[in-house]
Scaffold this active site. Sequence first.
Site, PDB file in Angstrom:
ATOM      1  N   GLY A  80       6.582   5.195   8.209  1.00 28.27           N
ATOM      2  CA  GLY A  80       5.691   6.050   8.287  1.00 28.27           C
ATOM      3  C   GLY A  80       5.917   7.025   9.475  1.00 28.27           C
ATOM      4  O   GLY A  80       7.105   6.907  10.230  1.00 28.27           O
TER       5      GLY A  80
ATOM      6  N   GLU B 296       9.502   1.614  10.540  1.00 23.89           N
ATOM      7  CA  GLU B 296      10.669   2.548  10.416  1.00 23.89           C
ATOM      8  C   GLU B 296      10.051   4.005  10.513  1.00 23.89           C
ATOM      9  O   GLU B 296       9.111   4.387   9.654  1.00 23.89           O
ATOM     10  CB  GLU B 296      11.057   2.622   8.751  1.00 23.89           C
TER      11      GLU B 296
ATOM     12  N   GLU C 204       8.988  16.368  15.648  1.00 27.41           N
ATOM     13  CA  GLU C 204       9.599  16.187  14.167  1.00 27.41           C
ATOM     14  C   GLU C 204       8.856  17.146  13.250  1.00 27.41           C
ATOM     15  O   GLU C 204       7.553  17.063  13.127  1.00 27.41           O
ATOM     16  CB  GLU C 204       9.464  14.708  13.497  1.00 27.41           C
TER      17      GLU C 204
ATOM     18  N   LYS D  71       0.941  -1.377   0.074  1.00 23.62           N
ATOM     19  CA  LYS D  71      -0.083  -0.048  -0.023  1.00 23.62           C
ATOM     20  C   LYS D  71       0.682   1.141   0.122  1.00 23.62           C
ATOM     21  O   LYS D  71       1.396   1.842   1.118  1.00 23.62           O
ATOM     22  CB  LYS D  71      -1.124  -0.093   1.163  1.00 23.62           C
TER      23      LYS D  71
ATOM     24  N   CYS E  15      13.281  11.515   6.782  1.00 23.72           N
ATOM     25  CA  CYS E  15      13.083  10.943   8.432  1.00 23.72           C
ATOM     26  C   CYS E  15      14.644  11.282   8.978  1.00 23.72           C
ATOM     27  O   CYS E  15      14.596  11.158  10.264  1.00 23.72           O
ATOM     28  CB  CYS E  15      13.024   9.428   8.342  1.00 23.72           C
TER      29      CYS E  15
HETATM   30  P1  NAD Z   1       1.868   8.388   7.723  1.00 23.40           P
HETATM   31  O1  NAD Z   1       2.230   7.703   9.035  1.00 23.40           O
HETATM   32  O2  NAD Z   1       1.010   9.519   7.830  1.00 23.40           O
HETATM   33  O3  NAD Z   1       1.714   7.558   6.483  1.00 23.40           O
HETATM   34  C1  NAD Z   1       2.452   6.438   6.128  1.00 23.40           C
HETATM   35  C2  NAD Z   1       1.780   5.341   5.475  1.00 23.40           C
HETATM   36  O4  NAD Z   1       0.679   4.791   6.634  1.00 23.40           O
HETATM   37  C3  NAD Z   1       0.709   5.992   4.267  1.00 23.40           C
HETATM   38  O5  NAD Z   1       0.609   4.863   3.354  1.00 23.40           O
HETATM   39  C4  NAD Z   1      -0.474   6.033   5.055  1.00 23.40           C
HETATM   40  O6  NAD Z   1      -1.824   5.964   4.322  1.00 23.40           O
HETATM   41  C5  NAD Z   1      -0.569   4.553   6.091  1.00 23.40           C
HETATM   42  N1  NAD Z   1      -1.226   4.572   7.393  1.00 23.40           N
HETATM   43  C6  NAD Z   1      -1.777   5.865   8.151  1.00 23.40           C
HETATM   44  N2  NAD Z   1      -2.541   5.436   9.109  1.00 23.40           N
HETATM   45  C7  NAD Z   1      -2.506   4.169   9.077  1.00 23.40           C
HETATM   46  C8  NAD Z   1      -3.100   3.065   9.824  1.00 23.40           C
HETATM   47  N3  NAD Z   1      -3.658   3.366  10.786  1.00 23.40           N
HETATM   48  N4  NAD Z   1      -3.057   1.969   9.289  1.00 23.40           N
HETATM   49  C9  NAD Z   1      -2.427   1.408   8.319  1.00 23.40           C
HETATM   50  N5  NAD Z   1      -1.762   2.246   7.410  1.00 23.40           N
HETATM   51  C10 NAD Z   1      -1.911   3.686   7.914  1.00 23.40           C
HETATM   52  O7  NAD Z   1       3.454   9.035   7.376  1.00 23.40           O
HETATM   53  P2  NAD Z   1       3.738   9.981   6.286  1.00 23.40           P
HETATM   54  O8  NAD Z   1       3.363  11.468   6.590  1.00 23.40           O
HETATM   55  O9  NAD Z   1       3.333   9.342   5.048  1.00 23.40           O
HETATM   56  O10 NAD Z   1       5.499   9.970   6.136  1.00 23.40           O
HETATM   57  C11 NAD Z   1       6.132  10.911   7.086  1.00 23.40           C
HETATM   58  C12 NAD Z   1       6.539   9.884   8.156  1.00 23.40           C
HETATM   59  O11 NAD Z   1       7.532   9.026   7.759  1.00 23.40           O
HETATM   60  C13 NAD Z   1       7.447  11.132   8.710  1.00 23.40           C
HETATM   61  O12 NAD Z   1       7.299  10.754  10.461  1.00 23.40           O
HETATM   62  C14 NAD Z   1       8.891  10.345   8.571  1.00 23.40           C
HETATM   63  O13 NAD Z   1      10.037  10.402   9.584  1.00 23.40           O
HETATM   64  C15 NAD Z   1       8.845   8.993   8.360  1.00 23.40           C
HETATM   65  N6  NAD Z   1       9.680   8.149   7.491  1.00 23.40           N
HETATM   66  C16 NAD Z   1      10.416   7.267   8.011  1.00 23.40           C
HETATM   67  C17 NAD Z   1      11.530   6.701   7.415  1.00 23.40           C
HETATM   68  C18 NAD Z   1      12.358   5.475   7.908  1.00 23.40           C
HETATM   69  O14 NAD Z   1      12.943   4.771   7.062  1.00 23.40           O
HETATM   70  N7  NAD Z   1      12.537   5.540   9.243  1.00 23.40           N
HETATM   71  C19 NAD Z   1      11.733   6.862   6.082  1.00 23.40           C
HETATM   72  C20 NAD Z   1      10.694   7.973   5.433  1.00 23.40           C
HETATM   73  C21 NAD Z   1       9.712   8.409   6.173  1.00 23.40           C
END
Ligand code: NAD
Length: 491
Positions: free
Chosen positions: A227, A249, A384, A174, A283
């Site tokens: 995320g 992650e 963040e 997804k 991130c």
């Molecule tokens: P997000 O958590 O809003 O969304 C990430 C993904 O999760 C999306 O595909 C979203 O649709 C899905 N999602 C959201 N809620 C969900 C739920 N309850 N159940 C299942 N899926 C769900 O994050 P974002 O805004 O897309 O990304 C930014 C974040 O990602 C930042 O915090 C960043 O630090 C982190 N990030 C971490 C890494 C890493 O490798 N550690 C890399 C890139 C980004």
Amino acid sequence: MQVYKHYINGQYCDPVEGQWFDSENPYTGTVWAQVARGSKADVDAAVKAAKAAFDGEWGQTGPTARGKLLVRLAEIIEREAERLAEIEVCDNGKLIAEMGAQTKYLAEWYRYFGGLADKVEGAVIPSDKPGIFNFTRHEPLGVIGMITAWNSPLLLLAWKLAPALAAGNTAVIKPSEYTSASTLEFMALIEEAGFPAGVVNSVAGFGMEVGAPLVDHPLVDKIAFTGSDVSGQKIYESAAKKIMPVTLELGGKSPNIVFEDADFEAAVMGAISGIFAATGQTCIAGSRLLVQRSIHDKFVKRLVEVAGAAKIGDPMSTDTHVGPVTTPPQYQKILDYIDIAKAEGAKCVLGGGAYSGAGATGSQFVQPTIFTGVNNKMRIAQEEVFGPVLSIIPFDTEDDAIAIGNDIVYGLAAGVWTSDIGRALRMSERLKAGTVWVNTYRAVSFTSPFGGYKRSGQGRESGKEAIMEFLQVKSVWIAQQTTVANPFIIR
Ligand code: NAD
């Protein structure tokens, strides 16, 4: 207008409920693609296809054959890298210079894990039980649900998909609702490489409509997630109900620490790259810059000079340094944090608001922003932002830098700038982070494990460790001759 459909069981298909959503180009602000809006029914079809593939042909495909498919996929990615990068830029607005390098490099994950597929070996255990032979096998988990963020869709996917397939699992992906196009486009490459139908599936849509049902689906055996920590926590809670393993992650608030003995100019560029590359939407952003007090003022002056000259504008232009923010909510969040920092009493020495100057199309641009006078208790130091906003905190001693650096719920990465090798070693040992860079920043590779300490996550991606995240160990005991043992006593 491009149309992107789900990819299930080797076929591009319409969403069961007939719903679609728009994908906007963050630079132009125009809708450029229509994406299938998935539901529980689409997730169910994709998971069942992945399960059938796992129980069928893919389950019988040996590790060497799996490795060859991954290597073939790597070659196709290299051929298509430029096109994939352009799709990513349309969707996430990151610089073509960065995305072009990233999509090309992507192939290396598939090549590395293709090579690793047939090198995972069990062990013959020296048994203390006479007459019993004991060995271990590493077995795939089954169907892996992969959920990714919008900042680097294909790279984040490669970190999961390459080791998971090498280990013999199948996948339902997804992608983020903001950046679905590249992942769905990528499915055609999977097909061309020759993976059997059902091995890799992708359902586009929103977190609660596709992500949550994927996590809850009884046939999904693991979730690999990238995320925010907020979504990560929800997923972890849902996974706990099934006693299902997860890789998480998550976010960070990484300290980038500059000592007075550092190469000054290299450290300035390292600080810039830590926070203003990718418009701060990484991130691993070095969003807390800790500068030794003796060089603080001089360092800030130079930083403001360099960051102030960054060219803001069209991400497709190769001389742009800072592009737009990817999503409207993220844009608002960054502006809100700038206001929070000002209200907390931090001093804004660069930027400090939306950007609408030359090169901007008027929407979703934030000025590279630098705050001094930050103390580590402020929200701007603890939370963040995920944008081009840097908080600078002075420190005096090594112990000070460690105390401030580690005083945070996150632990994804840290940077250290020093010319003293002893200090480099001491700092890298004492910093509580999954990655520590010394005299460099933002280096990642398929060869090296990546992941978070503390609230930044669970498990590791990349490197040899990553394949183990998608395997489970079985211990097999074989009696070399049958003996009639007392059945009421443990052997
Ligand atoms: P997000 O958590 O809003 O969304 C990430 C993904 O999760 C999306 O595909 C979203 O649709 C899905 N999602 C959201 N809620 C969900 C739920 N309850 N159940 C299942 N899926 C769900 O994050 P974002 O805004 O897309 O990304 C930014 C974040 O990602 C930042 O915090 C960043 O630090 C982190 N990030 C971490 C890494 C890493 O490798 N550690 C890399 C890139 C980004």
